[in-house]
Design a protein around this motif. Structure first.
Motif, PDB file in Angstrom:
ATOM      1  N   ILE A  32      19.603  20.271  18.282  1.00 49.60           N
ATOM      2  CA  ILE A  32      20.970  19.928  18.686  1.00 49.60           C
ATOM      3  C   ILE A  32      21.803  21.176  18.966  1.00 49.60           C
ATOM      4  O   ILE A  32      22.626  21.185  19.880  1.00 49.60           O
ATOM      5  CB  ILE A  32      21.643  19.020  17.637  1.00 49.60           C
ATOM      6  CG1 ILE A  32      22.943  18.460  18.196  1.00 49.60           C
ATOM      7  CG2 ILE A  32      21.871  19.740  16.345  1.00 49.60           C
ATOM      8  CD1 ILE A  32      23.524  17.338  17.359  1.00 49.60           C
ATOM      9  N   GLY A  33      21.580  22.245  18.217  1.00 48.94           N
ATOM     10  CA  GLY A  33      22.328  23.488  18.437  1.00 48.94           C
ATOM     11  C   GLY A  33      22.050  24.075  19.808  1.00 48.94           C
ATOM     12  O   GLY A  33      22.963  24.496  20.520  1.00 48.94           O
ATOM     13  N   LEU A  34      20.775  24.095  20.194  1.00 44.80           N
ATOM     14  CA  LEU A  34      20.408  24.606  21.511  1.00 44.80           C
ATOM     15  C   LEU A  34      20.985  23.712  22.609  1.00 44.80           C
ATOM     16  O   LEU A  34      21.460  24.202  23.638  1.00 44.80           O
ATOM     17  CB  LEU A  34      18.886  24.688  21.642  1.00 44.80           C
ATOM     18  CG  LEU A  34      18.357  25.207  22.975  1.00 44.80           C
ATOM     19  CD1 LEU A  34      18.824  26.634  23.218  1.00 44.80           C
ATOM     20  CD2 LEU A  34      16.839  25.129  22.991  1.00 44.80           C
ATOM     21  N   GLY A  35      20.974  22.410  22.388  1.00 41.61           N
ATOM     22  CA  GLY A  35      21.534  21.484  23.366  1.00 41.61           C
ATOM     23  C   GLY A  35      23.025  21.682  23.565  1.00 41.61           C
ATOM     24  O   GLY A  35      23.521  21.684  24.699  1.00 41.61           O
ATOM     25  N   ILE A  36      23.740  21.877  22.475  1.00 42.70           N
ATOM     26  CA  ILE A  36      25.197  22.097  22.580  1.00 42.70           C
ATOM     27  C   ILE A  36      25.479  23.439  23.250  1.00 42.70           C
ATOM     28  O   ILE A  36      26.362  23.539  24.104  1.00 42.70           O
ATOM     29  CB  ILE A  36      25.865  21.997  21.195  1.00 42.70           C
ATOM     30  CG1 ILE A  36      25.823  20.543  20.703  1.00 42.70           C
ATOM     31  CG2 ILE A  36      27.292  22.509  21.233  1.00 42.70           C
ATOM     32  CD1 ILE A  36      26.299  20.346  19.284  1.00 42.70           C
ATOM     33  N   ALA A  37      24.722  24.473  22.875  1.00 44.29           N
ATOM     34  CA  ALA A  37      24.924  25.783  23.500  1.00 44.29           C
ATOM     35  C   ALA A  37      24.662  25.720  25.001  1.00 44.29           C
ATOM     36  O   ALA A  37      25.433  26.270  25.808  1.00 44.29           O
ATOM     37  CB  ALA A  37      24.016  26.821  22.845  1.00 44.29           C
ATOM     38  N   ALA A  38      23.596  25.031  25.389  1.00 48.69           N
ATOM     39  CA  ALA A  38      23.283  24.888  26.815  1.00 48.69           C
ATOM     40  C   ALA A  38      24.372  24.097  27.531  1.00 48.69           C
ATOM     41  O   ALA A  38      24.733  24.418  28.671  1.00 48.69           O
ATOM     42  CB  ALA A  38      21.930  24.199  26.988  1.00 48.69           C
ATOM     43  N   ALA A  39      24.913  23.089  26.870  1.00 53.28           N
ATOM     44  CA  ALA A  39      25.983  22.285  27.473  1.00 53.28           C
ATOM     45  C   ALA A  39      27.255  23.106  27.659  1.00 53.28           C
ATOM     46  O   ALA A  39      27.933  22.985  28.691  1.00 53.28           O
ATOM     47  CB  ALA A  39      26.266  21.061  26.610  1.00 53.28           C
ATOM     48  N   VAL A  40      27.589  23.944  26.688  1.00 51.89           N
ATOM     49  CA  VAL A  40      28.798  24.780  26.795  1.00 51.89           C
ATOM     50  C   VAL A  40      28.657  25.774  27.946  1.00 51.89           C
ATOM     51  O   VAL A  40      29.583  25.934  28.759  1.00 51.89           O
ATOM     52  CB  VAL A  40      29.087  25.507  25.460  1.00 51.89           C
ATOM     53  CG1 VAL A  40      30.142  26.579  25.630  1.00 51.89           C
ATOM     54  CG2 VAL A  40      29.513  24.513  24.396  1.00 51.89           C
ATOM     55  N   ALA A  76      22.059  19.547  28.617  1.00 51.09           N
ATOM     56  CA  ALA A  76      22.159  19.422  27.158  1.00 51.09           C
ATOM     57  C   ALA A  76      20.982  18.640  26.596  1.00 51.09           C
ATOM     58  O   ALA A  76      20.374  19.033  25.595  1.00 51.09           O
ATOM     59  CB  ALA A  76      23.473  18.754  26.780  1.00 51.09           C
ATOM     60  N   ALA A  77      20.652  17.536  27.236  1.00 52.40           N
ATOM     61  CA  ALA A  77      19.560  16.699  26.731  1.00 52.40           C
ATOM     62  C   ALA A  77      18.195  17.340  26.959  1.00 52.40           C
ATOM     63  O   ALA A  77      17.309  17.213  26.118  1.00 52.40           O
ATOM     64  CB  ALA A  77      19.615  15.331  27.392  1.00 52.40           C
ATOM     65  N   LYS A  78      18.024  18.023  28.074  1.00 53.74           N
ATOM     66  CA  LYS A  78      16.741  18.699  28.310  1.00 53.74           C
ATOM     67  C   LYS A  78      16.521  19.822  27.300  1.00 53.74           C
ATOM     68  O   LYS A  78      15.412  20.042  26.836  1.00 53.74           O
ATOM     69  CB  LYS A  78      16.672  19.264  29.733  1.00 53.74           C
ATOM     70  CG  LYS A  78      16.324  18.246  30.775  1.00 53.74           C
ATOM     71  CD  LYS A  78      14.933  17.704  30.538  1.00 53.74           C
ATOM     72  CE  LYS A  78      14.518  16.761  31.628  1.00 53.74           C
ATOM     73  NZ  LYS A  78      13.224  16.128  31.360  1.00 53.74           N
ATOM     74  N   ALA A  79      17.581  20.537  26.964  1.00 52.92           N
ATOM     75  CA  ALA A  79      17.449  21.646  26.018  1.00 52.92           C
ATOM     76  C   ALA A  79      17.415  21.164  24.573  1.00 52.92           C
ATOM     77  O   ALA A  79      16.702  21.731  23.750  1.00 52.92           O
ATOM     78  CB  ALA A  79      18.603  22.631  26.200  1.00 52.92           C
ATOM     79  N   GLY A  80      18.182  20.123  24.262  1.00 54.36           N
ATOM     80  CA  GLY A  80      18.331  19.718  22.877  1.00 54.36           C
ATOM     81  C   GLY A  80      17.565  18.494  22.439  1.00 54.36           C
ATOM     82  O   GLY A  80      17.440  18.229  21.256  1.00 54.36           O
ATOM     83  N   GLY A  81      17.075  17.712  23.369  1.00 57.41           N
ATOM     84  CA  GLY A  81      16.306  16.534  23.011  1.00 57.41           C
ATOM     85  C   GLY A  81      17.118  15.253  23.058  1.00 57.41           C
ATOM     86  O   GLY A  81      18.241  15.222  23.569  1.00 57.41           O
ATOM     87  N   PRO A  82      16.564  14.195  22.498  1.00 60.02           N
ATOM     88  CA  PRO A  82      17.165  12.863  22.639  1.00 60.02           C
ATOM     89  C   PRO A  82      18.261  12.527  21.633  1.00 60.02           C
ATOM     90  O   PRO A  82      18.605  11.359  21.478  1.00 60.02           O
ATOM     91  CB  PRO A  82      15.952  11.935  22.460  1.00 60.02           C
ATOM     92  CG  PRO A  82      15.070  12.680  21.505  1.00 60.02           C
ATOM     93  CD  PRO A  82      15.235  14.123  21.874  1.00 60.02           C
ATOM     94  N   ASN A  83      18.813  13.492  20.980  1.00 65.75           N
ATOM     95  CA  ASN A  83      19.845  13.215  19.979  1.00 65.75           C
ATOM     96  C   ASN A  83      21.074  12.594  20.654  1.00 65.75           C
ATOM     97  O   ASN A  83      21.618  13.165  21.593  1.00 65.75           O
ATOM     98  CB  ASN A  83      20.233  14.510  19.271  1.00 65.75           C
ATOM     99  CG  ASN A  83      21.000  14.262  18.003  1.00 65.75           C
ATOM    100  OD1 ASN A  83      21.847  13.388  17.946  1.00 65.75           O
ATOM    101  ND2 ASN A  83      20.689  15.042  16.981  1.00 65.75           N
ATOM    102  N   PRO A  84      21.544  11.436  20.176  1.00 61.16           N
ATOM    103  CA  PRO A  84      22.690  10.778  20.819  1.00 61.16           C
ATOM    104  C   PRO A  84      23.991  11.573  20.715  1.00 61.16           C
ATOM    105  O   PRO A  84      24.906  11.361  21.501  1.00 61.16           O
ATOM    106  CB  PRO A  84      22.797   9.433  20.100  1.00 61.16           C
ATOM    107  CG  PRO A  84      22.012   9.568  18.858  1.00 61.16           C
ATOM    108  CD  PRO A  84      21.003  10.644  19.081  1.00 61.16           C
ATOM    109  N   ALA A 156      22.824  12.777  30.208  1.00 55.09           N
ATOM    110  CA  ALA A 156      22.101  13.016  28.956  1.00 55.09           C
ATOM    111  C   ALA A 156      21.098  11.906  28.691  1.00 55.09           C
ATOM    112  O   ALA A 156      19.979  12.156  28.236  1.00 55.09           O
ATOM    113  CB  ALA A 156      23.098  13.129  27.794  1.00 55.09           C
ATOM    114  N   LYS A 157      21.473  10.689  28.982  1.00 47.93           N
ATOM    115  CA  LYS A 157      20.551   9.564  28.780  1.00 47.93           C
ATOM    116  C   LYS A 157      19.406   9.614  29.785  1.00 47.93           C
ATOM    117  O   LYS A 157      18.269   9.309  29.458  1.00 47.93           O
ATOM    118  CB  LYS A 157      21.294   8.233  28.889  1.00 47.93           C
ATOM    119  CG  LYS A 157      22.299   8.017  27.779  1.00 47.93           C
ATOM    120  CD  LYS A 157      21.604   8.016  26.452  1.00 47.93           C
ATOM    121  CE  LYS A 157      22.566   7.791  25.317  1.00 47.93           C
ATOM    122  NZ  LYS A 157      21.896   7.899  24.024  1.00 47.93           N
TER     123      LYS A 157
END
Length: 161
Positions: A32-40, A76-84, A156-157
Protein backbone atom coordinates in the motif's frame (compact mmCIF):
# COMPACT_ATOMS: atom_id res chain seq x y z
CA UNK A 1 -20.20 -51.75 -28.75
CA UNK A 2 -17.57 -51.38 -26.16
CA UNK A 3 -13.84 -51.31 -26.57
CA UNK A 4 -12.03 -54.36 -25.31
CA UNK A 5 -9.00 -52.25 -24.29
CA UNK A 6 -9.23 -48.97 -22.36
CA UNK A 7 -7.94 -45.87 -24.22
CA UNK A 8 -4.37 -44.82 -23.46
CA UNK A 9 -3.89 -42.08 -20.87
CA UNK A 10 -2.25 -38.75 -21.73
CA UNK A 11 -1.32 -37.50 -25.15
CA UNK A 12 -0.93 -40.40 -27.58
CA UNK A 13 1.28 -38.28 -29.87
CA UNK A 14 3.75 -37.21 -27.18
CA UNK A 15 5.56 -40.50 -26.90
CA UNK A 16 7.76 -40.56 -23.83
CA UNK A 17 8.41 -36.79 -23.77
CA UNK A 18 8.54 -35.24 -20.31
CA UNK A 19 7.19 -31.72 -19.76
CA UNK A 20 8.16 -29.26 -17.08
CA UNK A 21 5.39 -28.35 -14.64
CA UNK A 22 3.60 -25.05 -15.11
CA UNK A 23 5.34 -22.11 -13.41
CA UNK A 24 3.81 -20.91 -10.16
CA UNK A 25 1.44 -17.94 -10.42
CA UNK A 26 2.89 -14.48 -9.98
CA UNK A 27 2.85 -13.27 -6.40
CA UNK A 28 0.08 -10.83 -5.53
CA UNK A 29 1.32 -7.29 -5.01
CA UNK A 30 0.15 -5.84 -1.76
CA UNK A 31 2.31 -2.85 -0.95
CA UNK A 32 0.00 0.00 0.00
CA UNK A 33 2.88 2.40 0.71
CA UNK A 34 4.34 1.93 -2.76
CA UNK A 35 0.88 2.35 -4.28
CA UNK A 36 0.26 5.62 -2.46
CA UNK A 37 3.72 6.94 -3.33
CA UNK A 38 3.18 6.07 -7.00
CA UNK A 39 -0.24 7.75 -6.91
CA UNK A 40 1.18 10.96 -5.39
CA UNK A 41 3.95 11.18 -8.00
CA UNK A 42 1.47 10.48 -10.80
CA UNK A 43 -0.93 13.08 -9.40
CA UNK A 44 1.78 15.76 -9.37
CA UNK A 45 2.97 14.96 -12.89
CA UNK A 46 -0.54 14.78 -14.36
CA UNK A 47 -1.56 17.98 -12.55
CA UNK A 48 1.30 19.80 -14.24
CA UNK A 49 0.38 18.40 -17.64
CA UNK A 50 -3.32 19.16 -17.12
CA UNK A 51 -2.48 22.72 -16.07
CA UNK A 52 -0.14 23.21 -19.03
CA UNK A 53 -2.85 22.07 -21.43
CA UNK A 54 -5.51 24.24 -19.78
CA UNK A 55 -3.21 27.25 -19.67
CA UNK A 56 -2.11 26.82 -23.27
CA UNK A 57 -5.59 26.66 -24.76
CA UNK A 58 -7.17 28.80 -22.04
CA UNK A 59 -9.90 26.24 -21.46
CA UNK A 60 -10.44 23.02 -19.56
CA UNK A 61 -10.73 19.73 -21.37
CA UNK A 62 -12.96 17.01 -19.95
CA UNK A 63 -10.93 14.22 -21.52
CA UNK A 64 -7.84 15.51 -19.78
CA UNK A 65 -9.61 15.26 -16.41
CA UNK A 66 -10.58 11.68 -17.30
CA UNK A 67 -6.98 10.86 -18.17
CA UNK A 68 -5.65 12.45 -14.96
CA UNK A 69 -7.98 10.44 -12.76
CA UNK A 70 -7.60 7.18 -14.61
CA UNK A 71 -3.80 7.34 -14.65
CA UNK A 72 -3.60 8.04 -10.94
CA UNK A 73 -5.83 5.10 -10.05
CA UNK A 74 -4.26 2.74 -12.54
CA UNK A 75 -0.68 3.46 -11.47
CA UNK A 76 -1.57 3.24 -7.78
CA UNK A 77 -3.19 -0.17 -8.18
CA UNK A 78 -0.48 -1.54 -10.46
CA UNK A 79 2.22 -0.50 -7.99
CA UNK A 80 0.37 -1.27 -4.78
CA UNK A 81 -1.92 -4.16 -5.56
CA UNK A 82 -5.62 -4.80 -5.04
CA UNK A 83 -6.00 -3.02 -1.71
CA UNK A 84 -9.32 -1.10 -1.75
CA UNK A 85 -7.75 1.77 0.16
CA UNK A 86 -5.75 2.62 -2.95
CA UNK A 87 -8.93 3.22 -4.95
CA UNK A 88 -10.19 5.70 -2.36
CA UNK A 89 -6.82 7.44 -2.03
CA UNK A 90 -6.62 7.64 -5.82
CA UNK A 91 -10.04 9.30 -5.99
CA UNK A 92 -8.98 11.95 -3.47
CA UNK A 93 -5.67 12.50 -5.28
CA UNK A 94 -7.55 12.76 -8.57
CA UNK A 95 -9.58 15.67 -7.19
CA UNK A 96 -6.42 17.29 -5.86
CA UNK A 97 -4.56 16.84 -9.15
CA UNK A 98 -7.30 18.43 -11.24
CA UNK A 99 -7.61 21.29 -8.72
CA UNK A 100 -3.85 21.85 -8.78
CA UNK A 101 -3.89 21.63 -12.57
CA UNK A 102 -6.61 24.26 -12.71
CA UNK A 103 -4.48 26.53 -10.53
CA UNK A 104 -1.48 25.97 -12.80
CA UNK A 105 -3.64 26.84 -15.81
CA UNK A 106 -4.93 30.03 -14.20
CA UNK A 107 -1.40 31.05 -13.22
CA UNK A 108 -0.25 30.49 -16.80
CA UNK A 109 -3.10 32.59 -18.17
CA UNK A 110 -2.45 35.40 -15.68
CA UNK A 111 1.24 35.29 -16.53
CA UNK A 112 0.44 35.62 -20.23
CA UNK A 113 -1.81 38.59 -19.46
CA UNK A 114 1.12 40.40 -17.92
CA UNK A 115 0.39 39.76 -14.25
CA UNK A 116 3.91 38.50 -13.67
CA UNK A 117 5.76 35.29 -14.30
CA UNK A 118 4.16 31.90 -13.71
CA UNK A 119 6.48 31.17 -10.78
CA UNK A 120 5.79 34.49 -9.14
CA UNK A 121 2.02 34.12 -9.47
CA UNK A 122 1.94 30.47 -8.42
CA UNK A 123 4.38 30.56 -5.53
CA UNK A 124 4.30 34.12 -4.18
CA UNK A 125 0.60 34.89 -4.70
CA UNK A 126 -0.94 31.46 -4.10
CA UNK A 127 -3.66 32.88 -1.83
CA UNK A 128 -4.72 35.35 -4.50
CA UNK A 129 -4.61 32.55 -7.07
CA UNK A 130 -7.04 30.45 -5.03
CA UNK A 131 -9.34 33.47 -4.72
CA UNK A 132 -9.33 33.83 -8.50
CA UNK A 133 -10.11 30.10 -8.80
CA UNK A 134 -13.07 30.45 -6.41
CA UNK A 135 -14.44 33.39 -8.39
CA UNK A 136 -13.97 31.66 -11.73
CA UNK A 137 -15.31 28.27 -10.58
CA UNK A 138 -18.59 27.29 -12.16
CA UNK A 139 -20.56 24.06 -12.39
CA UNK A 140 -18.23 22.53 -14.96
CA UNK A 141 -15.25 23.12 -12.69
CA UNK A 142 -16.81 20.85 -10.10
CA UNK A 143 -17.87 18.35 -12.76
CA UNK A 144 -14.21 18.02 -13.79
CA UNK A 145 -13.24 17.40 -10.17
CA UNK A 146 -15.92 14.71 -9.88
CA UNK A 147 -14.87 13.14 -13.18
CA UNK A 148 -11.31 12.84 -11.93
CA UNK A 149 -12.44 11.15 -8.71
CA UNK A 150 -14.71 8.65 -10.46
CA UNK A 151 -12.16 7.73 -13.12
CA UNK A 152 -9.38 7.39 -10.52
CA UNK A 153 -11.52 4.93 -8.59
CA UNK A 154 -12.38 3.09 -11.79
CA UNK A 155 -8.76 3.05 -12.91
CA UNK A 156 -7.69 1.42 -9.66
CA UNK A 157 -10.37 -1.23 -10.02
CA UNK A 158 -9.55 -1.80 -13.70
CA UNK A 159 -5.86 -2.35 -12.97
CA UNK A 160 -6.68 -5.31 -10.75
CA UNK A 161 -9.43 -6.83 -12.90
Amino acid sequence: MSQPVPPPSGNPFAGDAQYAPAPPPAPVRNNIGLGIAAAVVTALVTAGIYGAIAGSIEAEVGYAAVAVGFLIGFVAAKAGGPNPVLAVVSAVLGIGAVYLGQLVGIAMILGDMGGGSFGEIFFQHFGDLTKVWKEAADGMTYVFLAIAAVTAFAGAKKANA
